[in-house]
Design a protein around this motif. Structure first.
Motif, mmCIF file in Angstrom:
data_model
loop_
_atom_site.group_PDB
_atom_site.id
_atom_site.type_symbol
_atom_site.label_atom_id
_atom_site.label_comp_id
_atom_site.label_asym_id
_atom_site.label_seq_id
_atom_site.Cartn_x
_atom_site.Cartn_y
_atom_site.Cartn_z
ATOM 1 N N LEU A 1 12.988 -1.750 -3.353
ATOM 2 C CA LEU A 1 13.130 -3.199 -3.244
ATOM 3 C C LEU A 1 14.074 -3.756 -4.298
ATOM 4 O O LEU A 1 14.699 -4.808 -4.097
ATOM 5 C CB LEU A 1 11.761 -3.869 -3.369
ATOM 6 N N ARG B 1 7.365 -8.590 5.299
ATOM 7 C CA ARG B 1 7.167 -8.853 3.868
ATOM 8 C C ARG B 1 5.965 -8.102 3.307
ATOM 9 O O ARG B 1 5.563 -8.332 2.163
ATOM 10 C CB ARG B 1 6.989 -10.357 3.639
ATOM 11 N N HIS C 1 7.391 -10.152 -1.498
ATOM 12 C CA HIS C 1 6.943 -8.921 -0.852
ATOM 13 C C HIS C 1 5.547 -8.569 -1.355
ATOM 14 O O HIS C 1 5.244 -8.743 -2.540
ATOM 15 C CB HIS C 1 7.913 -7.775 -1.179
ATOM 16 N N TYR C 2 4.726 -8.078 -0.430
ATOM 17 C CA TYR C 2 3.372 -7.634 -0.751
ATOM 18 C C TYR C 2 3.304 -6.110 -0.686
ATOM 19 O O TYR C 2 3.847 -5.486 0.242
ATOM 20 C CB TYR C 2 2.357 -8.214 0.233
ATOM 21 N N VAL D 1 6.046 -8.396 -10.967
ATOM 22 C CA VAL D 1 4.980 -7.845 -10.126
ATOM 23 C C VAL D 1 3.660 -8.371 -10.657
ATOM 24 O O VAL D 1 3.352 -8.218 -11.841
ATOM 25 C CB VAL D 1 4.972 -6.302 -10.141
ATOM 26 N N VAL E 1 8.816 -0.066 -4.965
ATOM 27 C CA VAL E 1 9.354 -1.092 -5.868
ATOM 28 C C VAL E 1 10.805 -0.784 -6.225
ATOM 29 O O VAL E 1 11.657 -1.691 -6.243
ATOM 30 C CB VAL E 1 8.488 -1.201 -7.141
ATOM 31 N N TYR F 1 6.797 -9.871 -6.514
ATOM 32 C CA TYR F 1 6.085 -8.894 -5.696
ATOM 33 C C TYR F 1 4.597 -8.970 -6.061
ATOM 34 O O TYR F 1 4.234 -9.064 -7.234
ATOM 35 C CB TYR F 1 6.585 -7.472 -5.951
#
Length: 372
Positions: free
Chosen positions: A370, A173, A152-153, A110, A367, A133
């Motif tokens: 995901l 995304r 992913h944002y 991240v 998170v 991320y």
């Protein structure tokens, strides 16, 4: 069974990026005992001599030439890091990033700053097989955050999501999670108990902050004016890591009063916000999100041109505060917080608004989802 490892990469340009990384890390551990986290300010970690020099130069530029910072922000607003820029960033600052990742073996990475984000994106394009991320830590989406290699944002608001979509990033995304705050901010403490625990007086209380870098001496006009209210209002000034500012204030007789405290770096911000009736702050993304999570009314002063102006627009537009325009603004608010009933009702309204717009657990929860 080995714990799932999350590597969070940030940089110290301002304190908000790294605070968001630590907040997310703490939130992940709070929600799942099976997660192990590691936070790194990557450039500083890889370049222990050069890194602090760059941060110091940036800090001085922000303090002395904020208009230059704003011009640079706006000039490059729509530009993402192209392949040449990614290569240059990697070679200059992040040459050993791949070795760090191989050593730590994270399940996911991240990034809370565009620099490490660009470096990891380049490695992914060259074959790195670790999900990336990107957590955007303001209420705006500068072009340097965007990269096709990001899996992913995680963004603050639907407006930021729309800005990313306008840059061609698919909606699927992007997830609106809000900016994470430390679990300390997930719940509020009774105001009287918070004041008692901090050794504060039972008076209308104003908390004055300047972000992780603390209050700057250039802003003392408003702060010295506030001391005129020291018989009626309790004032808490947090100078953060700016020890020079703290020493200057302590040497000023106007700040030497039983109802005034001048604090340096502190880990008690959550409790101080619970104790306060009003927060006076620069509109940094993290501090304002923490204030929103507590439902405390905010006065904003001297935003740095660029992302802090966008943050300012969001929080004023959402009804969580207003701009500190003049000493008349101070007088009006300092009178308002001396009306206990009205002040309590205002706090309740903001807490209700906050709970409707923002769930402080959503970002770490997203998170974890995901990662499944």
């Amino acid at each position: 069974m080995r714990k799932k490892r999350v590597l969070l990469l940030s940089e110290g340009f301002g304190s908000g990026h790294t605070q968001a990384a630590y907040a997310l890390a703490a939130g992940l551990r709070q929600l799942s005992p099976d997660v192990q986290t590691r936070v790194l300010e990557l450039g500083k970690f890889l370049n222990p001599v050069l890194g602090p020099l760059i941060m110091s130069a940036y800090r001085k530029t922000v303090g002395k030439q904020p208009k230059l910072v704003g011009m640079m922000y706006r000039t490059n607003y729509k530009r993402s890091f192209n392949r040449f820029a990614q290569l240059a960033i990697h070679r200059i600052f992040y040459t050993q990033t791949e070795q760090v990742i191989q050593q730590l073996r994270p399940e996911i990475i991240v990034c809370t700053h565009p620099g490490p984000n660009a470096a990891v994106a380049r490695l992914k394009r060259l074959g790195l097989d670790v999900p990336l991320y990107t957590l955007i830590t303001d209420y705006d989406a500068h072009g340097t955050w965007a990269s096709p290699e990001v899996n992913h944002y995680l963004v603050s608001t639907p407006v930021v999501k729309r800005k990313l979509m306008d840059r061609g990033i698919p909606s699927g995304r992007i997830e609106v999670t809000g900016i994470p705050v430390h679990p300390q901010f997930w719940q509020s403490q009774d105001q009287a108990d918070a004041r008692s625990g901090l050794g504060l007086r039972s008076l209308p209380t104003v908390l004055v902050m300047g972000g992780g870098w603390g209050l700057m001496e250039e802003e003392d006009e408003f702060f010295t004016y506030m001391t005129r209210w020291r018989e009626e209002v309790q004032l808490i000034f947090c100078t953060g890591t700016n020890e020079k500012s703290r020493e200057s204030m302590l040497a000023d007789e106007r700040f030497n009063h039983p109802n005034i405290q001048v604090l340096g770096f502190t880990r008690e911000i959550s409790k101080l916000m619970d104790a306060a009736d009003l927060l006076v702050t620069k509109p940094g993304g993290m501090t304002c999100t923490e204030g929103m999570s507590k439902g405390i009314p905010m006065l904003f002063y001297k935003p740095i041109p660029g992302q802090e102006e966008e943050n300012l627009d969001y929080f004023i537009g959402s009804g969580f505060g207003e701009m500190l325009q003049s000493t008349a603004t101070i007088d009006r608010w300092f009178r308002l917080i001396q009306e206990p009933y009205s002040s309590g009702k205002r706090r309740q309204r903001l807490q209700s608004k906050s709970s409707q717009q923002y769930d402080p657990q959503e970002c770490p929860s997203a998170v974890l989802r995901l990662m499944q």
